[in-house]
Write a protein that holds these residues in place. Structure first.
Motif, PDB file in Angstrom:
ATOM      1  N   GLU A 313       0.664  -1.085  -0.021  1.00  0.00           N
ATOM      2  CA  GLU A 313       0.062   0.137   0.183  1.00  0.00           C
ATOM      3  C   GLU A 313       0.835   1.243   0.008  1.00  0.00           C
ATOM      4  O   GLU A 313       2.043   1.263   0.743  1.00  0.00           O
ATOM      5  N   PRO A 314       0.786   2.278  -0.875  1.00  0.00           N
ATOM      6  CA  PRO A 314       1.515   3.549  -0.821  1.00  0.00           C
ATOM      7  C   PRO A 314       1.408   4.099   0.595  1.00  0.00           C
ATOM      8  O   PRO A 314       0.583   4.084   1.404  1.00  0.00           O
ATOM      9  N   GLY A 315       2.770   4.582   1.006  1.00  0.00           N
ATOM     10  CA  GLY A 315       2.942   5.060   2.444  1.00  0.00           C
ATOM     11  C   GLY A 315       3.728   5.966   2.365  1.00  0.00           C
ATOM     12  O   GLY A 315       3.719   6.837   1.507  1.00  0.00           O
ATOM     13  N   LEU A 316       4.783   6.161   3.520  1.00  0.00           N
ATOM     14  CA  LEU A 316       5.635   7.052   3.530  1.00  0.00           C
ATOM     15  C   LEU A 316       6.966   6.371   2.934  1.00  0.00           C
ATOM     16  O   LEU A 316       7.322   5.231   3.275  1.00  0.00           O
ATOM     17  N   ASP A 494       5.751  16.375  12.869  1.00  0.00           N
ATOM     18  CA  ASP A 494       5.622  14.952  13.308  1.00  0.00           C
ATOM     19  C   ASP A 494       4.116  14.859  13.401  1.00  0.00           C
ATOM     20  O   ASP A 494       3.702  13.701  13.130  1.00  0.00           O
ATOM     21  N   ARG A 495       3.482  15.837  13.951  1.00  0.00           N
ATOM     22  CA  ARG A 495       1.852  15.741  14.203  1.00  0.00           C
ATOM     23  C   ARG A 495       1.037  15.417  12.892  1.00  0.00           C
ATOM     24  O   ARG A 495       0.328  15.130  12.771  1.00  0.00           O
ATOM     25  N   VAL A 496       1.635  16.574  11.887  1.00  0.00           N
ATOM     26  CA  VAL A 496       0.868  16.386  10.560  1.00  0.00           C
ATOM     27  C   VAL A 496       1.086  14.980   9.987  1.00  0.00           C
ATOM     28  O   VAL A 496       0.147  14.631   9.315  1.00  0.00           O
ATOM     29  N   LEU A 497       2.354  14.519  10.354  1.00  0.00           N
ATOM     30  CA  LEU A 497       2.694  13.046   9.500  1.00  0.00           C
ATOM     31  C   LEU A 497       1.862  12.055  10.193  1.00  0.00           C
ATOM     32  O   LEU A 497       1.227  11.150   9.432  1.00  0.00           O
ATOM     33  N   SER A 498       1.342  12.372  11.610  1.00  0.00           N
ATOM     34  CA  SER A 498       0.662  11.313  12.112  1.00  0.00           C
ATOM     35  C   SER A 498      -0.819  11.186  11.615  1.00  0.00           C
ATOM     36  O   SER A 498      -1.526  10.199  11.254  1.00  0.00           O
ATOM     37  N   TRP A 499      -1.459  12.455  11.337  1.00  0.00           N
ATOM     38  CA  TRP A 499      -2.690  12.841  10.614  1.00  0.00           C
ATOM     39  C   TRP A 499      -2.667  12.396   9.278  1.00  0.00           C
ATOM     40  O   TRP A 499      -3.404  11.703   8.504  1.00  0.00           O
ATOM     41  N   LEU A 500      -1.456  12.288   8.504  1.00  0.00           N
ATOM     42  CA  LEU A 500      -1.345  12.169   7.026  1.00  0.00           C
ATOM     43  C   LEU A 500      -1.261  10.487   7.068  1.00  0.00           C
ATOM     44  O   LEU A 500      -2.081  10.104   6.060  1.00  0.00           O
ATOM     45  N   GLY A 501      -0.501   9.813   8.156  1.00  0.00           N
ATOM     46  CA  GLY A 501      -0.912   8.316   7.977  1.00  0.00           C
ATOM     47  C   GLY A 501      -2.191   7.927   8.370  1.00  0.00           C
ATOM     48  O   GLY A 501      -2.625   6.880   7.643  1.00  0.00           O
ATOM     49  N   PRO A 506      -0.212   9.119   0.840  1.00  0.00           N
ATOM     50  CA  PRO A 506       1.490   8.723   0.612  1.00  0.00           C
ATOM     51  C   PRO A 506       2.226  10.111   0.582  1.00  0.00           C
ATOM     52  O   PRO A 506       1.894  11.039   0.380  1.00  0.00           O
ATOM     53  N   VAL A 507       3.530   9.950   1.290  1.00  0.00           N
ATOM     54  CA  VAL A 507       4.435  10.853   1.243  1.00  0.00           C
ATOM     55  C   VAL A 507       5.735  10.671   0.939  1.00  0.00           C
ATOM     56  O   VAL A 507       6.044   9.458   1.259  1.00  0.00           O
ATOM     57  N   ALA A 554      10.735   2.796   3.849  1.00  0.00           N
ATOM     58  CA  ALA A 554       9.274   2.942   3.600  1.00  0.00           C
ATOM     59  C   ALA A 554       8.596   2.337   4.598  1.00  0.00           C
ATOM     60  O   ALA A 554       9.044   1.267   5.174  1.00  0.00           O
ATOM     61  N   VAL A 555       7.160   2.779   4.954  1.00  0.00           N
ATOM     62  CA  VAL A 555       6.472   2.118   5.781  1.00  0.00           C
ATOM     63  C   VAL A 555       5.021   2.649   5.374  1.00  0.00           C
ATOM     64  O   VAL A 555       4.608   3.677   5.000  1.00  0.00           O
ATOM     65  N   ALA A 556       4.239   1.497   5.624  1.00  0.00           N
ATOM     66  CA  ALA A 556       2.695   1.909   4.997  1.00  0.00           C
ATOM     67  C   ALA A 556       2.033   2.477   6.488  1.00  0.00           C
ATOM     68  O   ALA A 556       2.537   2.104   7.559  1.00  0.00           O
ATOM     69  N   PRO A 557       0.906   3.090   6.224  1.00  0.00           N
ATOM     70  CA  PRO A 557       0.179   3.418   7.457  1.00  0.00           C
ATOM     71  C   PRO A 557      -0.111   2.142   8.478  1.00  0.00           C
ATOM     72  O   PRO A 557      -0.547   0.985   7.914  1.00  0.00           O
ATOM     73  N   ARG A 558       0.284   2.165   9.855  1.00  0.00           N
ATOM     74  CA  ARG A 558       0.159   1.181  10.688  1.00  0.00           C
ATOM     75  C   ARG A 558       1.108  -0.031  10.345  1.00  0.00           C
ATOM     76  O   ARG A 558       0.698  -1.160  10.770  1.00  0.00           O
TER      77      ARG A 558
END
Length: 977
Positions: A313-316, A494-501, A506-507, A554-558
């Motif tokens: 899955e697209p992620g970071l 970092d807080r924005v990245l948590s919401w983006l996840g 994708p980031v 790379a990492v996918a959300p969760r």
């Protein structure tokens, strides 16, 4: 009053009696008005059209995933919430505001007190909050919902004016029921019309049979945010009388026709619909970026494409690679793949400064023009910073776009769109769409290049925050120069990245010099480490332990991290480091030796004061024509011209057309670190944090000039970097005071310690690029001891001060920082409570997300001896050949458009001396003495509200106890008066 739309389908066909007298909109000038049922129907229609024709697939999927009926349920829910969003206007607290319309309702039995008689209590029942309460009562009483399930839906209604209600506001209104329904005989009638309208909305908008299915749903907070934002946009569109005319104008009989006419007038470009590219990496980069014949895609680029395609899955994705490895192109290629696989409808490219944003914007446009033909439909494009209108590339798009009356109060109205305007579309159908230019809506454009502030604002409690979240939730986000953001900014990032996840956005994060600890923080924030259902921190140890370089993470959300370790391109070269004693004459003597056979030198200083002092000494030795100055204290137009001239003279082979043949020295501040593709033969730099020093070294022998650099002067064919700005003879290296003020002693001493083995003449070991980049950065930012034993006390003292400052930064940043993503089903009540109010790209807004004092920005003009104000005389002609310098600026009327824009292009941010409270207050008082009333009108948007700094004919003035001198060559110089 007549014109209630008899014979219509929709809400009107199922309503009758007093409910038809409820009103939603009124124009005091024309006495036009709009019934409440009509506005609700218009808003619902706008929501349906936005869902079908504008909303990115990724957003529709996320909303649909939370509901039992998937995306079909998502559409029904969005349309219904837009259709009931103003139900709070069916109350006496709202209806009493226009007496003639209130009388019309009273005639039908809906009694209410006058606005004056209702008193200050009215403020406790804003129609958004009132609507939230009414909708909640209706769901509980008519449909049997339990109270704990109601708020997650009704908060969308309560927050549709930008701020979700707080619990205290809800409690206060609960105890004042007279604001919702007039007590006495008409109370029952108020309840009846409210229920009748809500029943009709449920029936007409197709949710009556779905409400039972939604009773047990737990809406994730990101979904609540997106629905709120969608309702806000729908309401703004439906509130525009140019699109949805008020009564009693001639209105199409069909509600569908009314909405279609409005949509054609709005003419919003659709979201991007990316198709996953089928080519291999070589083919993809050749088609999108025009690789020269025979050029090969670089290993980092190829690995990034392969990793993007291999992710479940697209992620970071964090891309760490040397300067000049093509990370920007890699990010755009990955963004295209991620967008196709996630359904993202655009790209936001976040950069550290306005200058880097301006440099990125034409590259983004060129990439868009190279997308496959089926993807190159009309796209909305934005340059997102406060001075974007002065950018020529963006201005060209604005001149060629459709025009439309603005909807919200923050954007100036322009003439209505006409069908004939379609012939004025911008090249390649890239459109700076007029409706998407208001400061609250601009980020909703599909493709955006701008400052990182625009991204950080998504982590700041502020009004209409939901719109910022909608803007980024539907895009692929690229964050460039990730190492450039300090601890204060990182708290927001970092807080924005948590919401983006949580939004599954994708980031792509880009950096040449990222400390391993910071890499881990970014990855953990996006993955939601510590959150419900997320991985534990221990599973991310590998991210902080990886020392390879280049490196892809790379990492996918969760999800769990995966890593790739591509080879470097082999383009690097060894750089020999050498200490150089500080002092202007020492530097001049050394450069005279180094440039004896010609060559181009770059001298980087850590403060503007040192830049100008150094330039004076070098000009005395080498002549004015052989020394160029570049720093941040130039007016905007001169700064842009400086960047263009640097690229023209010192850019890559084949692109630079005017490289000096004799000795030339550029003396620059930190502006030389970022995003300028310039190439020098020798580098002199003040000591700075090691990651930034490596960035500066990236401007040294950046390109191959002849075989084994044979086109460079013979003594400069080996890359050498001279490190100065330090007393190297002290027991512990002592950086100059200005450098300590900018970076802190701790970062400078850790940098010196990391570089020792390369600086010591005995070992004389060069820095190997790129092999030594990661070891140097990790060493400088590690927690362990550094340097010789004799440095321990100084380092310990500096470290303590550094940690204290970092903790203070984090505490101050947390004041207005948005909370984390709450559990599913928890309503967004109080989501932005105790927030920063409106957040925008002003000097005050930027100061909220950057650890910087609020700066003063002025427009620089010249005052002739006769008192006439003019634009500064040296401004070059514009692209159309029109002269901009020396244009008169009349004080008894609005200046002409050309002169006003030319003046605005001479904006200047005053240096830090003017950021201290007492000096700033004194400066503002003096600047406000030049107040021109004729310029403070809506027709003077270039100059209205600006502080004007008038220079005399010698380009000098005094301000708040300082002497100011400006020149095109050296920019602003400030000295104590």
């Amino acid at each position: 009053m007549t014109g209630e739309g008899e014979g219509r389908s929709g809400l009107r066909s199922v309503l009758g009696g007093p409910v038809l007298t409820l009103w939603a909109k009124h124009d005091r000038d024309s006495e036009g008005w709009l019934p409440l049922w009509q506005h609700l129907e218009d808003s619902a229609a706008a929501a349906g059209l936005l869902w079908d024709r504008w909303l990115p697939v990724s957003v529709r999927r996320l909303i649909g995933a939370a509901l039992p009926g998937g995306e079909a349920d998502g559409r029904r829910l969005a349309v219904w919430l837009a259709g009931v969003h103003d139900i709070g206007k069916a109350t006496p607290a709202f209806a009493c505001q226009v007496e003639q319309l209130a009388d019309r309702m009273r005639a039908q039995g809906l009694e209410m007190r006058s606005q004056g008689a209702m008193g200050s209590d009215r403020r406790l029942a804003p129609h958004g909050l009132a609507g939230q309460v009414l909708l909640g009562e209706w769901l509980e009483e008519r449909h049997g919902w339990v109270p704990k399930r109601v708020g997650q839906f009704t908060v969308v209604v309560g927050g549709h004016h930008g701020v979700p209600p707080e619990h205290g506001q809800i409690t206060a209104l609960d105890s004042r029921q007279h604001l919702l329904r007039t007590p006495g005989a008409s109370r029952a009638l108020w309840r009846q019309v409210q229920g009748e309208l809500l029943d009709a909305c449920a029936e007409t908008f197709g949710v009556r049979d779905r409400l039972d299915h939604w009773r047990t749903v737990e809406l994730p907070q990101p979904v609540q945010v997106l629905l709120t934002a969608l309702v806000i946009v729908s309401d703004w569109i439906a509130s525009n009388p140019d699109l949805f005319p008020y009564y009693p104008q001639d209105i199409p009989r069909s509600s569908t026709e009314r909405a279609e006419v409005a949509w054609r007038g709005l003419d919003l470009p659709p979201a991007w619909s990316a198709a996953e590219p089928l080519e291999d990496a070589q083919g993809l980069f050749s088609s999108r970026f025009g690789l020269p014949p025979g050029a090969k895609v670089r290993p980092v680029q190829e690995a990034a494409v392969e990793l993007a395609r291999s992710m479940d899955e697209p992620g970071l994705m964090v891309v760490e690679a040397p300067m000049g490895e093509g990370k920007t192109e890699a990010a755009l290629a990955v963004a295209e793949i991620f967008a196709a696989r996630s359904g993202a409808g655009g790209v936001f490219f976040a950069l550290p400064t306005m200058a880097t944003g301006n440099a990125m914007f034409p590259r983004l446009l060129e990439w868009l023009k190279r997308l496959p033909a089926q993807e190159r439909t009309r796209h909305s494009v934005l340059l997102a910073h406060s001075k974007a209108a002065l950018n020529e590339d963006f201005a060209d798009l604005m001149r060629g776009t459709h025009r439309l009356s603005a909807v919200d109060v923050d954007a100036a109205p322009v003439r209505p769109w006409r069908p004939s305007d379609s012939s004025r579309a911008a090249p390649a159908d890239l459109v700076a769409h007029a409706w998407l230019r208001g400061r609250k809506k601009a980020m909703l454009a599909s493709f955006v290049a701008g400052t990182v502030d625009q991204l950080l604002f998504a982590g700041l409690k502020s009004k209409h925050l939901a719109l910022r979240h909608l803007a980024i939730a539907g895009k692929v986000v690229v964050i460039d120069e990730a190492h450039a953001y300090d601890a204060y900014m990182s708290v927001y990032l970092d807080r924005v990245l948590s919401w983006l996840g949580a939004y599954r956005v994708p980031v792509v994060v880009l950096s040449a010099t990222l400390p391993a600890g910071r890499r881990r923080e970014l990855v953990e924030a996006y993955a939601g480490v510590g959150g419900q259902g997320a991985a534990t921190g221990a599973e991310f140890d590998v991210v902080a332990q990886a020392g390879e370089y280049p490196l892809l993470t790379a990492v996918a959300p969760r999800g769990l991290p995966v890593m790739r370790r591509p080879a470097a391109s082999g383009r690097g070269a060894p750089v020999r480091l050498e200490r150089l004693d500080d002092g202007g004459e020492v530097l001049a003597e050394r450069l005279a030796k180094e440039l004896d056979g010609g060559g181009c030198a770059l001298v980087v200083r850590n403060t503007v004061k040192r830049v100008l002092e150094t330039a004076r000494v070098l000009r005395a030795r080498f002549g004015d024509e052989s020394v160029t100055v570049a720093h941040s204290c130039f007016i905007d137009v001169d700064r842009a011209a400086k960047d263009a001239a640097l690229l023209r003279r010192f850019g890559p082979p084949g692109k630079a057309t005017d490289r000096p043949t004799g000795p030339h020295i550029v003396v620059a501040s930190q502006v030389a670190e970022q995003s300028l593709d310039v190439d020098f033969d020798v580098l002199v730099t003040d000591l700075c944090p090691v990651d930034l020093l490596l960035q500066r070294m990236g401007r040294l022998h950046r390109h191959q000039r002849g075989e084994e650099q044979s086109d460079r002067p013979p003594r400069l064919r080996e890359a050498r970097c001279l490190v100065t700005g330090v007393d190297w003879d002290a027991d512990v290296p002592a950086p100059v005071r200005g450098s300590v003020a900018v970076y802190g002693a701790h970062a400078l001493l850790r940098s010196a310690a990391a570089l020792l083995s390369h600086l010591d003449a005995g070992e004389n070991r060069p820095v190997r690029l790129p092999e030594d980049i990661s070891p140097l950065v990790q060493s400088a930012y590690a927690d362990g001891p550094a340097g010789p034993d004799g440095w321990a006390e100084a380092l310990s003292k500096a470290a303590a001060q550094h940690e204290k400052q970092r903790a203070d930064q984090a505490d101050r940043a947390a004041t207005f920082r948005l909370g984390g993503v709450g559990r599913a089903g928890r309503p967004l009540f109080g989501w932005v409570a105790a927030g920063a109010g409106d957040a925008d790209d002003t000097r005050a807004g930027r100061a909220q997300v950057r650890d910087s004092r609020e700066s003063l920005e002025v427009v620089v003009v010249q005052r002739r001896a006769d008192g006439v104000l003019t634009t500064v005389p040296w401004l070059a002609a514009d692209r159309r050949g029109r002269q901009l310098g020396g244009l008169e600026l009349p004080q008894d009327q609005v200046p002409g458009l050309l002169a006003a824009r030319a003046a605005a292009s001479s904006g200047l941010r005053l240096p830090i001396q003017f950021s201290y409270a007492e000096v700033m207050d004194q400066a503002i008082t003096q600047l406000e003495e030049l107040y021109v009333p004729a310029w403070q009108v809506k027709d003077s948007h270039w100059l209205a509200g600006q502080l004007i700094l008038a220079l005399d004919e010698d380009c000098q003035t005094r301000l708040a106890g300082f002497s100011l001198r400006y020149s095109k060559a050296d920019g602003l110089e400030v000295t104590r008066a």
